[in-house]
Write a protein that holds these residues in place. Structure first.
Motif, mmCIF file in Angstrom:
data_model
loop_
_atom_site.group_PDB
_atom_site.id
_atom_site.type_symbol
_atom_site.label_atom_id
_atom_site.label_comp_id
_atom_site.label_asym_id
_atom_site.label_seq_id
_atom_site.Cartn_x
_atom_site.Cartn_y
_atom_site.Cartn_z
ATOM 1 N N ARG A 196 -4.703 93.607 -34.912
ATOM 2 C CA ARG A 196 -6.019 93.317 -35.499
ATOM 3 C C ARG A 196 -6.014 93.590 -36.999
ATOM 4 O O ARG A 196 -6.564 92.812 -37.788
ATOM 5 C CB ARG A 196 -7.097 94.162 -34.820
ATOM 6 N N GLN A 254 3.455 92.990 -41.670
ATOM 7 C CA GLN A 254 3.248 92.596 -40.283
ATOM 8 C C GLN A 254 4.466 92.955 -39.427
ATOM 9 O O GLN A 254 4.329 93.510 -38.326
ATOM 10 C CB GLN A 254 2.972 91.100 -40.197
ATOM 11 N N LEU A 296 -13.489 87.162 -37.906
ATOM 12 C CA LEU A 296 -12.491 87.425 -36.870
ATOM 13 C C LEU A 296 -13.121 87.973 -35.599
ATOM 14 O O LEU A 296 -13.983 88.853 -35.657
ATOM 15 C CB LEU A 296 -11.449 88.415 -37.386
ATOM 16 N N CYS A 315 -3.442 93.482 -38.949
ATOM 17 C CA CYS A 315 -2.633 92.425 -39.582
ATOM 18 C C CYS A 315 -3.440 91.147 -39.756
ATOM 19 O O CYS A 315 -3.372 90.493 -40.806
ATOM 20 C CB CYS A 315 -1.383 92.158 -38.742
ATOM 21 N N ARG A 316 -4.202 90.784 -38.744
ATOM 22 C CA ARG A 316 -5.040 89.584 -38.862
ATOM 23 C C ARG A 316 -6.089 89.759 -39.953
ATOM 24 O O ARG A 316 -6.403 88.812 -40.686
ATOM 25 C CB ARG A 316 -5.709 89.273 -37.519
ATOM 26 N N TYR A 326 -4.416 89.172 -43.292
ATOM 27 C CA TYR A 326 -4.217 87.751 -43.544
ATOM 28 C C TYR A 326 -5.532 87.051 -43.852
ATOM 29 O O TYR A 326 -5.576 86.132 -44.687
ATOM 30 C CB TYR A 326 -3.533 87.094 -42.344
#
Length: 320
Positions: free
Chosen positions: A297, A106, A228, A299-300, A303
């Motif tokens: 996006r 990240q 998401l 990175c999310r 996760y």
């Protein structure tokens, strides 16, 4: 296993999120790199300089490094446990956290995002050159963003999901052994004149260890995409299933294909390395161009996939 999940694995993830990978800190991957370099020099000297000799030297290296770091960490934890279980726990937690790279991914990718948002193309090119192997001097803003997104997607497996799987299954020794093989592949697993034979065993062993994690990682990203905003779980699944084999490596395209589908962009394709264009298949459909916002996006999404895996581990730790 339940005790291990709550007292070691979850704190390990928390430490990664909190600390990341400070460059000043001693890191086991750096020790592995130095050990690989030393063993390579020694083995090339001991074995015949023939294709067969180099292949056998590479086999010895591929077996020696994970045995050294996996077995060595098991021995150290056992010895510390004889002195103090608390000391063994602290050491296991500290080195387990260093096998994860979510926060680091990240941080490095967002270092590309910041200059892109400020329309500092040269700064973005410099930042992305630190995390990719391709030539970056001629990349435009779209090319820079695409390279950063691909890095996050590709490393979601070997930097986050796979280490978590091996840590869950076998604790620090299994995690160290996996990371040793991954480091071997990144240093000697090339199909060039120098490593075609010497790096063969390391590359094959890496393919074997990542076979299940790569596919599970792709599935987790598809599920994460459904949760998401700004991502499409349905499209992620479609592109993952269609494009996951479009790579010379049996494992490399799974997470990139899922990410491309989730974001609605096209990833991979031709890239320049040391002035030479390498032709690669594309992954995904260009529903829209890649943009800088795709970096956070991605990175999310990384996760979300890791979070779903931890949820699965929590359930398994109760049952097993």
């Amino acid at each position: 296993m339940s005790h291990y999940f709550w007292t070691v694995l979850l704190p390990t993830v928390a430490l990664d999120l909190l600390l990341g990978d400070p460059h000043w800190m001693p890191h086991p991957v750096r020790w592995m790199g130095r050990t690989i370099s030393g063993l390579e020099t020694l083995l090339r000297r001991l074995f015949p300089k023939t294709p067969g000799g180099e292949r056998w030297a590479g086999v010895v290296l591929a077996l020696a490094l994970p045995t050294l770091f996996g077995g060595g960490s098991a021995l150290i934890l056992w010895g510390l446990g004889q002195v103090s279980p608390w000391l063994s726990w602290v050491v296991q937690l500290w080195f387990s956290y260093q096998l994860l790279a979510a926060r680091s991914l990240q941080k490095e990718s967002m270092a590309v995002y910041s200059p892109l948002k400020a329309h500092d193309l040269e700064g973005a090119r410099r930042a992305v050159s630190r995390i990719v192997g391709r030539d970056t001097q001629a990349l435009d803003e779209t090319g820079v963003a695409k390279a950063a997104v691909e890095t996050v997607a590709e490393n979601t497996c070997d930097g986050v999901i796979a280490p978590l799987i091996f840590l869950f299954l076998g604790g620090l020794p299994a995690g160290m052994a996996y990371k040793a093989v991954s480091t071997l592949d990144s240093m000697v697993g090339y199909k060039n004149d120098k490593y075609r034979f010497f790096g063969w065993a390391s590359a094959r062993l890496d393919d074997i260890l990542n076979f299940i994690p790569a596919r599970l990682s792709g599935l987790l990203l598809c599920l994460g995409a459904a949760l998401l905003p700004g991502c499409s779980g349905r499209r992620a699944w479609t592109i993952f299933w269609r494009d996951r084999r479009k790579h010379a490596s049996p494992n490399s395209a799974h997470t990139e294909a899922a990410c491309a589908g989730a974001l609605g962009v096209r990833l991979a394709g031709d890239a320049s390395y040391f002035g030479k264009v390498v032709h690669k298949p594309t992954l995904g459909d260009p529903v829209r161009p890649v943009e800088s916002e795709d970096i956070p996006r991605a990175c999310r999404l990384m996760y979300a996939g890791a979070g779903l895996l931890l949820l699965l581990f929590a359930v398994l730790s109760v049952w097993l």
